[in-house]
Design an enzyme around this catalytic site. Structure first.
Site, short mmCIF file in Angstrom:
data_model
loop_
_atom_site.label_atom_id
_atom_site.label_comp_id
_atom_site.label_asym_id
_atom_site.label_seq_id
_atom_site.Cartn_x
_atom_site.Cartn_y
_atom_site.Cartn_z
N GLY A 145 37.45 36.96 39.75
CA GLY A 145 36.91 37.42 38.47
C GLY A 145 35.71 36.63 37.98
CG ASN A 146 32.52 37.84 38.08
OD1 ASN A 146 32.08 38.84 37.49
ND2 ASN A 146 32.90 37.87 39.36
CB SER A 186 29.69 32.05 43.72
OG SER A 186 30.42 32.65 44.76
N GLY A 187 32.93 31.17 43.21
CA GLY A 187 34.00 30.50 43.93
C GLY A 187 34.44 29.16 43.39
CB SER A 203 29.47 35.47 39.84
OG SER A 203 30.23 36.54 40.35
CB SER A 204 29.32 37.07 45.19
OG SER A 204 30.65 37.37 44.81
CG ASP A 205 31.39 40.35 41.69
OD1 ASP A 205 31.30 41.24 42.56
OD2 ASP A 205 32.39 39.63 41.57
CG HIS A 212 34.51 42.00 38.63
ND1 HIS A 212 35.10 43.24 38.82
CD2 HIS A 212 34.56 41.37 39.83
CE1 HIS A 212 35.46 43.36 40.08
NE2 HIS A 212 35.16 42.24 40.72
CG HIS A 214 39.75 42.07 41.91
ND1 HIS A 214 39.63 41.98 43.28
CD2 HIS A 214 38.49 42.29 41.45
CE1 HIS A 214 38.37 42.12 43.63
NE2 HIS A 214 37.65 42.31 42.53
CG ASP A 243 44.30 52.31 18.35
OD1 ASP A 243 43.92 53.21 17.57
OD2 ASP A 243 45.44 51.80 18.31
CG HIS A 245 35.47 46.38 43.66
ND1 HIS A 245 34.09 46.28 43.61
CD2 HIS A 245 35.93 45.12 43.50
CE1 HIS A 245 33.75 45.01 43.46
NE2 HIS A 245 34.85 44.29 43.37
CE1 TYR A 254 44.32 49.27 12.85
CE2 TYR A 254 42.49 47.75 13.20
CZ TYR A 254 43.83 48.06 13.33
OH TYR A 254 44.69 47.18 13.93
#
Length: 233
Positions: free
Chosen positions: A27-28, A44-45, A73-75, A94, A96, A119, A170, A228
């Site tokens: 994640g990132n 990254s990593g 990050s690689s993303d 991001h 998983h 909501d 993914h 709300y």
């Protein structure tokens, strides 16, 4: 440079662990600084347990590293495609996470089944298509961003009304006005994915909830005449 933004991105990344959306170095989270247009993102990593705010990497919208000793990050190219397409988005997360990624692996949108969903998401949570072989073998992360944009543009979706998307096979990308809000939306998306999975387990023939219910719950919280919560001072 961007010390406050780095701290915000660092803390937002730690929330992924606190909210049980990631394991290990998965994640990132990133945030775009509105004034400079630069993006701060997790390296990254790097282990969340060892990471510091100073480890956050600053890049421009072309992906060039402006400041930082570590690789971003690689993303990063996926995040940048989203930022370039939607100026209103200044935070991307991001993950998983288990239930949402299960829907992504199944290649399914998450249907609107109830008010908790409405909501936060004004319609089904979309699943972008799988990347084709040439897209995977080419600029994979950039192309991941492009299939997200393709799905939003094809369906006329607005990312601040549907602040999250799945990518086939993914995982999850969630959006917000800053890093913290994007993590919030990723956390809500995971819970909605879990509820939808359990709903279909209880009743495999379940139908979507009524559109009037969706309109009521989303618009009372996010519409022009929202009521709300408490009035802003």
């Amino acid at each position: 440079m961007l010390k406050k933004c780095k701290e915000q991105v660092f803390r937002a990344n730690l929330q992924l662990v606190e909210n049980k959306l990631v394991l290990y170095t998965w994640g990132n989270v990133s945030e775009r600084d509105r004034e400079s247009g630069l993006v701060v993102i997790k390296p990254s990593g790097v282990s969340y347990a060892k990471m510091t705010a100073d480890d956050m990497v600053v890049v421009d919208l072309d992906g060039n590293v402006v400041e930082g000793q570590l690789r971003p990050s690689s993303d990063t190219p996926t995040h940048l495609e989203i930022y370039r397409a939607y100026p209103e988005i200044c935070g991307v997360t991001h993950t998983h996470s288990t239930f949402a990624t299960s829907w992504a692996q199944a290649g399914r949108d998450i249907p609107f089944y109830g008010t908790t969903h409405a909501d936060y998401f004004y319609g089904d949570i979309p699943c972008a298509r799988a990347l084709m072989r040439q897209e995977v073998e080419g600029e994979y992360e950039k192309n991941t961003g492009l299939v997200i944009l393709e799905r939003f543009q094809k369906d006329g979706l607005k990312p601040m009304e549907v602040p999250g998307v799945l990518v086939k096979s993914h995982g999850v990308f969630a959006f917000g006005k800053d890093a913290a809000e994007s993590v919030y939306n990723a956390t809500v998306l995971e819970e909605i994915a879990k509820m939808a999975f359990l709903t279909e387990s209880v009743n495999p023939e379940v139908s979507r909830a009524d559109r009037a219910m969706m309109d009521k719950h989303f618009l009372r919280k996010h519409g022009a005449n929202a009521y709300y919560g408490q009035a802003k001072k």
